[in-house]
Design a protein around this motif. Structure first.
Motif, PDB file in Angstrom:
ATOM      1  N   TYR A   1     -15.861  55.430 -16.559  1.00 34.49           N
ATOM      2  CA  TYR A   1     -17.239  55.759 -16.059  1.00 34.49           C
ATOM      3  C   TYR A   1     -16.964  56.414 -14.993  1.00 34.49           C
ATOM      4  CZ  TYR A   1     -19.675  53.493 -11.389  1.00 34.49           C
ATOM      5  OH  TYR A   1     -20.021  53.536 -10.474  1.00 34.49           O
TER       6      TYR A   1
ATOM      7  N   THR B   1     -27.650  59.132  -8.133  1.00 29.82           N
ATOM      8  CA  THR B   1     -28.065  58.194  -7.121  1.00 29.82           C
ATOM      9  C   THR B   1     -28.325  58.013  -5.315  1.00 29.82           C
ATOM     10  OG1 THR B   1     -26.786  56.348  -8.746  1.00 29.82           O
ATOM     11  CG2 THR B   1     -27.186  55.368  -6.661  1.00 29.82           C
TER      12      THR B   1
ATOM     13  N   TRP C   1     -14.962  47.011 -14.073  1.00 32.12           N
ATOM     14  CA  TRP C   1     -14.263  48.232 -14.769  1.00 32.12           C
ATOM     15  C   TRP C   1     -13.688  49.014 -13.306  1.00 32.12           C
ATOM     16  CZ3 TRP C   1     -19.659  50.593 -16.951  1.00 32.12           C
ATOM     17  CH2 TRP C   1     -20.132  50.056 -18.112  1.00 32.12           C
ATOM     18  N   ARG C   2     -13.793  48.505 -12.281  1.00 35.32           N
ATOM     19  CA  ARG C   2     -12.903  49.402 -10.604  1.00 35.32           C
ATOM     20  C   ARG C   2     -13.316  49.057  -9.455  1.00 35.32           C
ATOM     21  NH1 ARG C   2     -18.085  48.387  -9.237  1.00 35.32           N
ATOM     22  NH2 ARG C   2     -19.793  49.339  -9.305  1.00 35.32           N
TER      23      ARG C   2
ATOM     24  N   ALA D   1     -23.811  61.053 -11.608  1.00 38.12           N
ATOM     25  CA  ALA D   1     -24.300  59.644 -11.762  1.00 38.12           C
ATOM     26  C   ALA D   1     -24.657  59.653 -10.243  1.00 38.12           C
ATOM     27  CB  ALA D   1     -23.042  58.717 -12.497  1.00 38.12           C
ATOM     28  N   PHE D   2     -23.630  59.628  -9.202  1.00 37.00           N
ATOM     29  CA  PHE D   2     -23.509  59.488  -7.798  1.00 37.00           C
ATOM     30  C   PHE D   2     -24.170  59.843  -7.232  1.00 37.00           C
ATOM     31  CE2 PHE D   2     -20.957  60.779  -3.453  1.00 37.00           C
ATOM     32  CZ  PHE D   2     -21.736  58.902  -3.470  1.00 37.00           C
TER      33      PHE D   2
ATOM     34  N   TRP E   1     -19.014  59.080 -13.075  1.00 36.15           N
ATOM     35  CA  TRP E   1     -19.097  59.345 -11.678  1.00 36.15           C
ATOM     36  C   TRP E   1     -20.014  60.438 -10.648  1.00 36.15           C
ATOM     37  CZ3 TRP E   1     -22.586  55.775  -9.973  1.00 36.15           C
ATOM     38  CH2 TRP E   1     -22.902  55.352  -9.319  1.00 36.15           C
TER      39      TRP E   1
ATOM     40  N   GLN F   1     -17.277  57.772  -1.255  1.00 36.60           N
ATOM     41  CA  GLN F   1     -16.958  57.041  -2.906  1.00 36.60           C
ATOM     42  C   GLN F   1     -15.646  57.200  -2.960  1.00 36.60           C
ATOM     43  OE1 GLN F   1     -19.459  54.681  -5.527  1.00 36.60           O
ATOM     44  NE2 GLN F   1     -20.924  54.168  -4.642  1.00 36.60           N
TER      45      GLN F   1
ATOM     46  N   THR G   1     -25.491  48.895 -16.175  1.00 35.51           N
ATOM     47  CA  THR G   1     -25.131  51.156 -16.707  1.00 35.51           C
ATOM     48  C   THR G   1     -23.584  50.289 -15.462  1.00 35.51           C
ATOM     49  OG1 THR G   1     -26.275  51.466 -14.894  1.00 35.51           O
ATOM     50  CG2 THR G   1     -27.351  50.767 -17.064  1.00 35.51           C
ATOM     51  N   GLU G   2     -22.915  50.236 -14.753  1.00 38.55           N
ATOM     52  CA  GLU G   2     -22.630  50.796 -13.606  1.00 38.55           C
ATOM     53  C   GLU G   2     -21.052  49.134 -14.477  1.00 38.55           C
ATOM     54  OE1 GLU G   2     -22.416  51.023  -9.711  1.00 38.55           O
ATOM     55  OE2 GLU G   2     -24.238  52.586 -10.465  1.00 38.55           O
TER      56      GLU G   2
ATOM     57  N   ASP H   1     -21.357  43.286  -9.646  1.00 34.41           N
ATOM     58  CA  ASP H   1     -19.938  43.861  -8.831  1.00 34.41           C
ATOM     59  C   ASP H   1     -20.452  42.958  -7.159  1.00 34.41           C
ATOM     60  OD1 ASP H   1     -18.997  46.381  -8.043  1.00 34.41           O
ATOM     61  OD2 ASP H   1     -21.524  47.019  -9.012  1.00 34.41           O
TER      62      ASP H   1
END
Length: 159
Positions: free
Chosen positions: A124, A135, A90-91, A131-132, A128, A112, A64-65, A69
């Protein structure tokens, strides 16, 4: 050269744990996170010690991210600060966790800086912040439980 411009965002959340940094610090490690994050998965690519350290490289894959990574631990100041550079399709993110003494424990400042690398990354970045926060709140609950009990918080207890 394309005309793409990656969106950029900085998000931050403060966490307070009723434990000293000496108990918290060892848990900020991709290997030790298996002890307290139920759905954690990583592949250690490089570490001299087998644990987190400056220069440690590991891989995660959160679909989903935009995963997979690659993470690089670029700063490692025990009990004070850890920094990662984390990138995928993506990032790219500069991830900072600062630990400060606080009344009855430790304050952790999670920051972040995220820059999109393509249009998927721009989408994203837009979602974010929420979502951040979700999380980090979830991680705070899991880490506090682990530090208090020595056991992992499992299943629906996290929500």
């Amino acid at each position: 050269m394309s005309a793409f411009k990656g969106d950029h965002i900085t998000v931050q959340y403060e966490m307070h744990l009723d434990f000293p940094a000496e108990k918290i610090w060892p848990q900020l490690c991709p290997i030790r996170e298996y002890d307290w994050i139920e759905d954690w998965e990583c592949e250690m690519l490089h570490s001299e010690s087998g644990f987190n350290e400056r220069g440690c490289v590991f891989r995660t894959n959160v679909h989903t991210e935009g995963g997979p990574d690659i993470w690089l631990t670029c700063r490692f100041d025990p009990m004070e600060q850890i920094e990662f550079v984390r990138t995928n399709a993506w990032r790219i993110a500069h991830y900072i966790i600062e630990l400060e003494p606080a009344q009855n424990g430790t304050r952790l400042i999670w920051t972040q800086h995220v820059t999109a690398l393509n249009e998927e990354g721009n989408e994203y970045v837009k979602q974010w912040p929420d979502a951040f926060k979700a999380t980090i709140i979830r991680l705070e609950k899991m880490l506090a439980h682990f530090l208090a009990t020595g056991t992992m918080l499992r299943g629906d207890d996290k929500d």
